[in-house]
Enzyme design. Structure first.
Site, PDB file in Angstrom:
ATOM      1  N   THR A  98       0.873  -1.164   0.000  1.00  0.00           N
ATOM      2  CA  THR A  98       0.000   0.000   0.000  1.00  0.00           C
ATOM      3  C   THR A  98       0.909   1.213   0.000  1.00  0.00           C
ATOM      4  O   THR A  98       2.121   1.069   0.101  1.00  0.00           O
ATOM      5  CB  THR A  98      -0.887  -0.097   1.275  1.00  0.00           C
ATOM      6  N   GLY A 107       1.519  -1.473   4.983  1.00  0.00           N
ATOM      7  CA  GLY A 107       1.984  -2.563   5.829  1.00  0.00           C
ATOM      8  C   GLY A 107       0.967  -3.632   6.156  1.00  0.00           C
ATOM      9  O   GLY A 107       1.202  -4.446   7.048  1.00  0.00           O
TER      10      GLY A 107
END
Length: 573
Positions: free
Chosen positions: A374, A466
């Site tokens: 991301t 993460g």
């Protein structure tokens, strides 16, 4: 991200030092008129230029998001989705949900074989893994309600970067190389992300002509150009030709949604974060509420007692996340219960200071997957408007397929659903039927774009990629600043731990815990396992570079980008 970490391991020695707190951290970027922190230098530059021209933080966020779709294709996107937390200078707050949705033809068992077993990679690679993208709709909603500049002006840098190309540096090339084997399997991706069949090299110019045309169409026609008409039909047709199930009707039905943020207080600081379908704000607030009952500052950074109570708090918050949360349009639940001080007191009552709680003992009736590739950016403008935005394709480069003729890499967000409730995923998360696949449903996420205020004034803008490590990354930076009084760069660079409900393990970066601390934790019954890095924190601190610290000159904005990934910049003026 696993392959990327291996390929770039030599570049992350900054996260592996001889002591728990990193020494000699660089000064944060300091300014007084505006700050942009993002994962790519060119996107940061483009956003900063908007602020310099008088645009506000939301205007700059639109520019940065579209620029990252060109310069950071591993996670920046218009083929994915995400969340934006906004706080305007007048105190108004908003949360914009542009999470992807499952196509109308999706079913709860679509990634299982006839015997009910999950089919490897069916939900992570290829067109069937893709949900309906939300990024364009989310940026349109934000710009229309909170922005101040014309869309075409804000999208011009991204269109220019795509049409004329940009010169790849070593890190850009390394990222693209990580996806090369999969790009070679998809002609539409290979035509863009490979150079005559070979990985792109540093110093070469990446031009994305199809994406430039797509962006130009959106710049002219807005959301309607993406979700209705020829472009939507082209994406859906390419998806079905590749074995997917998207239709033009799925695109026409998509809507970004403005929701009420999750809010809580921690030691006098007010936290504004992500509500469901993100679990991030609930996990963050529930954990902070539990930790407020312990003096983490007196315990000391990564002392065994501090790590123990943090793990116990996270264990309970992730259990509540996995078993109770989902898309609020499909699953009714009361988030206020999980984020209340009274509930935190109940949870603390079950925590022993001497022994670890076996995670299995916290099981309850009811029974996911989440990529960590991301990206996040944080922006503050001169007036004090702030944006914390996290968006994603899920895995690096999403499903690693491109909708032919559009230049759009498609997400693999369908993998964020519980493809089979009760089965652990690659991160050990076990989720229940609340997050099962259903038509039009949004998968549960851990993205945690967060804004913090103090005494009614903007204090911090923070977020990170993460996957399941997102809430713990945000949590630790906040605790480092608030409880341990670290200055910003130290708070971001300090080695991290991660704990969740299952697996029942404390993961830690190489030098996060001393030998004595590890021994003490094992004696309490904890299991330990070393991890590589997962986050790339992008954070802005307002006022001073740390609680109780002196300003740097006349600066009032301080920005830092996590050194664990060798991309991104913090720039102010």
């Amino acid at each position: 991200m696993n392959a990327l970490r291996k390929g770039l391991g030599l570049l992350v020695s900054v996260a592996l030092t001889a002591t728990p707190i990193l020494a000699a951290s660089p000064q944060p970027s300091a300014s007084s008129s505006g700050m942009v922190v993002s994962a790519h230098r060119l996107a940061t530059d483009a956003g900063l230029a908007v602020l310099k021209r008088g645009g506000n933080a939301v205007d700059a966020a639109v520019t940065v998001a579209y620029a990252l779709a060109v310069t950071y294709p591993e996670a920046g996107n218009i083929g994915g989705g995400g969340f934006m937390t906004v706080r305007m200078a007048d105190g108004r707050t908003a949360f914009i949900d542009f999470r992807e949705t499952a196509p109308a033809a999706a079913t709860a068992t679509m990634y299982q074989d006839a015997s009910g077993k999950l089919i490897p990679e069916k939900s992570t690679r290829g067109h069937l893994a893709a949900g309906i993208p939300g990024t364009v709709a989310g940026l349109e909603l934000a710009l229309g309600k909170y922005g101040s500049r014309p869309r075409a002006e804000l999208m011009a840098p991204a269109i220019d970067l795509a049409a004329k190309g940009f010169v790849l540096d070593a890190n850009d090339a390394a990222f693209l190389s990580e996806g090369a084997a999969d790009f070679a399997k998809d002609p539409a991706s290979a035509a863009i992300f490979l150079n005559r069949g070979k990985p792109w090299q540093a110093g070469q110019r990446l031009v994305q002509t199809d994406l430039a045309r797509t962006l130009a169409a959106v710049a002219r026609g807005g959301g309607a150009a993406f979700y209705k008409g020829p472009l939507a039909a082209r994406i859906a047709a390419a998806n079905r030709a590749g074995g997917g199930i998207m239709t033009s009707a799925d695109f026409a039905a998509y809507k970004a949604v403005e929701r009420k943020p999750i809010e809580c207080d921690y030691r006098g600081y007010h936290v504004i974060s992500a509500p469901p379908p993100s679990s991030g704000g609930v996990v963050l607030c529930e954990t902070l509420n539990v930790l407020e009952g312990y003096d983490l500052g007196a315990m000391g950074f990564h002392a065994s007692s501090a790590v123990h109570v943090t793990t116990e708090a996270l264990r309970r918050a992730y259990r509540d996340r996995n078993l109770n949360l989902g898309d609020p349009d499909f699953v009714p639940f009361d988030t206020s219960r999980f984020t209340s001080k009274a509930y935190a007191q109940e949870l603390r009552a079950g925590i022993s200071l001497d022994r670890a709680t076996p995670s299995d003992s916290l099981r309850a009736p009811g029974n996911g997957k989440e990529g960590k590739s991301t990206t996040h950016f944080s922006i503050v403008d001169k007036a004090g408007n702030a944006v914390s935005l996290t968006y994603t394709l899920n895995d690096w480069f999403g499903a690693r397929v491109t909708a032919a003729g559009t230049g759009i890499l498609l997400n693999d967000e369908m993998d964020d659903f519980a493809a089979k409730p009760g089965e652990p995923n690659m991160y050990g998360l076990i989720e229940g039927p609340n997050n099962a696949v259903a038509p039009g449903k949004r998968p549960l996420s851990s993205m945690t774009p967060t804004i913090v205020t103090k005494d009614g004034k903007l204090f911090m803008v923070v977020g990170t990629p993460g996957g399941s490590h997102i809430p713990t990354g945000v949590l630790q930076v906040m605790v480092n600043v608030i409880d341990h009084k670290m200055q910003l760069s130290d708070a971001v660079n300090a080695p991290r731990i991660h704990a969740q409900w299952l697996p029942d393990v404390i993961f830690h970066e190489g030098d996060a815990l001393s030998a004595d601390t590890r021994a003490a934790l094992v004696a309490k019954g904890h299991k330990l396992e070393q991890m590589d890095y997962w986050n790339q924190i992008a954070v802005i601190l307002v006022g001073t570079p740390g609680v109780g610290a002196k300003p740097i000159g006349t600066a009032t904005l301080y920005g830092a980008i996590d050194p664990r990934l060798p991309t991104g910049t913090a720039q102010g003026f």
